[in-house]
Write a protein that holds these residues in place. Structure first.
Motif, PDB file in Angstrom:
ATOM      1  N   ILE A 136       7.684 -23.340 130.662  1.00  0.00           N
ATOM      2  CA  ILE A 136       6.466 -23.672 131.408  1.00  0.00           C
ATOM      3  C   ILE A 136       5.198 -23.305 130.645  1.00  0.00           C
ATOM      4  N   ARG A 137       5.332 -22.623 129.510  1.00  0.00           N
ATOM      5  CA  ARG A 137       4.151 -22.222 128.740  1.00  0.00           C
ATOM      6  C   ARG A 137       4.259 -22.677 127.286  1.00  0.00           C
ATOM      7  N   ASN A 138       3.113 -22.852 126.691  1.00  0.00           N
ATOM      8  CA  ASN A 138       3.002 -23.210 125.290  1.00  0.00           C
ATOM      9  C   ASN A 138       3.218 -21.961 124.431  1.00  0.00           C
ATOM     10  N   HIS A 146      -2.334 -22.220 127.440  1.00  0.00           N
ATOM     11  CA  HIS A 146      -1.012 -21.732 127.842  1.00  0.00           C
ATOM     12  C   HIS A 146      -0.137 -22.847 128.386  1.00  0.00           C
ATOM     13  N   ASN A 147      -0.772 -23.872 128.949  1.00  0.00           N
ATOM     14  CA  ASN A 147      -0.016 -24.974 129.546  1.00  0.00           C
ATOM     15  C   ASN A 147      -0.036 -26.237 128.684  1.00  0.00           C
ATOM     16  N   ASP A 175       1.244 -21.147 137.992  1.00  0.00           N
ATOM     17  CA  ASP A 175       1.526 -20.060 137.060  1.00  0.00           C
ATOM     18  C   ASP A 175       0.421 -19.025 137.258  1.00  0.00           C
ATOM     19  N   ARG A 206      -2.414 -28.054 127.542  1.00  0.00           N
ATOM     20  CA  ARG A 206      -3.250 -29.078 128.163  1.00  0.00           C
ATOM     21  C   ARG A 206      -3.875 -30.024 127.134  1.00  0.00           C
ATOM     22  N   THR A 261       5.836 -28.000 125.697  1.00  0.00           N
ATOM     23  CA  THR A 261       6.416 -26.674 125.845  1.00  0.00           C
ATOM     24  C   THR A 261       7.779 -26.670 125.164  1.00  0.00           C
ATOM     25  N   LYS A 316       7.560 -18.472 124.728  1.00  0.00           N
ATOM     26  CA  LYS A 316       7.662 -19.586 125.668  1.00  0.00           C
ATOM     27  C   LYS A 316       8.305 -19.197 126.986  1.00  0.00           C
ATOM     28  N   ASN A 368      -7.850 -24.748 135.911  1.00  0.00           N
ATOM     29  CA  ASN A 368      -7.309 -25.152 137.211  1.00  0.00           C
ATOM     30  C   ASN A 368      -8.071 -24.496 138.346  1.00  0.00           C
TER      31      ASN A 368
END
Length: 351
Positions: A110-112, A283-284, A251, A286, A100, A4, A246
Motif C-alpha cells: 500500500i506504500r511506495n 508514500h502512495n 492509511d 501519487r 507499489t 513497502k 488527501n
C-alpha cells in the motif's frame, strides 16, 4: 524489501530480539580474525547514529549481508529478495513499472518504497517511523503478509539447513549456530555502508566542482521554498508532516505509531538525494514526475485538520507558490543530487 507496505511488529518479539542483540554485544564472543571495513562519514554530513560499537563492520559480515540482501530464501516461496524492491540503479528504490511493490504471490503493498541510502544517519525508519533501529528494519518485510510472508524463526531454520550459510556466519561472527540477531546484524553491515555523498552538489559543497547558473538559481530558490522540511545535507529534517494529498486517511500514517489523531495523514519527510531516480513520488506513489510534485505544492494541495501549518496562511491553503521558471530551476538543482557513483558502485552489486 524494507519499506513497502509495512505491517505492525509484534512488540514482544521485538523485545526479545533487542535483548538478544544486547546480550550478544555484551558478551566476549569469539570473533574470527578479519579485516574491518571503515565507515567513512562524509566531511559535510552529521555524525552517524548507527550503533557501530554493537556491530562492527567487517568484510566477511558485509559480504554475508550482501548475499542475504539478494537472496529470495528470506521469503516464504523463495520469490522475493530485498533487492526485488530496492534496486541499485534506482538508488535502491523500486521499479517505476508499478506504483507499489509486489511481494509474494504477486501481492501489492500500500506504500511506495523509498530509496535506501545514508541509513547510518537515521534514527527512525519507514514512512511512519515505526522502527527506531536499522537492525530491526528487515523484520517488517520478512513477516509482512504482502511482502515476504515468512517468519524469523523459519528463515533462521532455512539458513541453518543451507549448505553455505552456516560456514559464512561462522566466518563473519565466529558462531556455530545462526540466530536472528546475527542475521539482522549482517544485513545492517551491508545496508549501513550505503552512503550517497558523491553527487555534483556534494562536489560543489566541497569545492571540488561547480554548478551552472540555472542550478545555482534553483539552489537559492530551494533554500527559500523547500528547506523548511528538506533541510541539511541529508535533505530531510526527519519530521512527519501532512502535505495535503488527501482530506481523509485510509492509511493513517504516523498516527498508526503514535496513536494520536494529531498525526493522521502525516508521513516522514523523505530525503531528496537521488530523488530524480526514485519515481513515483509520495508514500502512495501519487506522482510520476518531479514536475507533478511541484505542481501539487504550487496549487494542488487539499485541506484537512492536520495539514502542516507551513502550507497555510491563516485558514487558507497557500502551498508553495512557484512560477514555471522557478519550478524548472528547482528541478535543475534537485538533479544535482543524483549520485552516479553510488548507483554504479560495484561493492553493492550482486556479483
Amino acid at each position: 524489501m524494507f519499506i513497502k507496505a509495512r505491517v505492525g511488529i509484534n512488540k514482544t518479539k521485538i523485545f526479545i530480539i533487542c535483548g538478544a542483540i544486547s546480550l550478544w554485544s555484551c558478551q566476549e564472543s569469539v570473533r574470527p580474525e578479519d579485516t574491518s571495513l571503515v565507515f567513512e562519514r562524509p566531511p559535510h554530513f552529521p555524525e552517524p547514529t548507527y550503533t557501530f560499537d554493537n556491530n562492527p563492520i567487517t568484510q566477511d559480515g558485509f559480504d554475508l549481508g550482501k548475499k542475504l540482501f539478494f537472496d529470495p530464501l528470506l521469503s516464504r516461496d523463495n520469490s522475493v529478495s530485498c533487492n526485488s524492491c530496492h534496486q541499485q540503479a534506482r538508488a535502491f528504490a523500486d521499479s517505476p513499472l508499478h506504483p507499489t511493490s509486489i511481494g509474494i504471490e504477486n501481492k501489492f503493498g500500500i506504500r511506495n518504497a523509498p530509496a535506501l541510502g545514508n541509513l547510518a544517519f537515521m534514527d527512525e525508519f519507514f514512512w511512519d517511523g515505526g522502527v527506531t533501529h536499522l537492525d530491526f528494519v528487515p523484520i517488517n518485510a520478512i513477516e509482512s503478509d504482502v511482502e515476504m510472508g515468512e517468519t524469523l524463526e523459519n528463515v533462521v531454520a532455512k539458513l541453518n539447513d543451507h549448505k553455505e550459510y552456516p560456514h559464512l556466519f561462522k566466518k563473519a561472527f565466529g558462531v556455530d549456530e545462526i540466530t536472528s540477531p546475527y542475521m539482522l546484524h549482517a544485513l545492517s553491515q551491508f545496508t549501513v555502508m550505503m552512503v550517497s555523498a558523491s553527487s555534483r552538489y556534494d562536489k560543489y559543497v566541497l569545492r571540488e566542482g561547480t554548478l551552472n547558473e540555472e542550478e545555482l538559481k534553483g539552489l537559492a530558490l530551494f533554500e527559500v521554498k523547500c528547506s523548511g522540511c528538506h533541510s541539511g545535507e541529508l535533505f530531510t529534517d526527519f519530521s512527519y508532516r501532512n502535505n495535503g494529498l488527501n482530506t481523509s486517511f485510509e492509511d493513517k500514517g504516523r498516527a498508526l505509531i503514535s496513536e494520536s489523531n494529531a498525526d493522521l495523514g502525516k508521513f516522514r519527510v523523505p530525503t531528496l538525494r537521488n530523488v530524480e531516480l526514485t519515481a513515483p513520488y509520495m508514500h502512495n506513489a501519487r506522482f510520476e514526475t518531479l514536475e507533478e510534485v511541484l505542481d501539487h505544492y504550487g496549487g494542488g494541495m487539499v485541506d484537512s485538520p492536520t495539514l502542516d501549518p507551513l502550507f497555510k496562511d491563516g485558514q487558507q491553503v497557500v502551498g508553495i507558490p512557484l512560477t514555471q521558471i522557478e519550478k524548472q530551476q528547482i528541478i535543475a538543482f534537485i538533479r544535482t543530487l543524483t549520485d552516479e557513483a553510488f548507483i554504479s558502485d560495484p561493492k553493492f552489486m550482486n556479483q
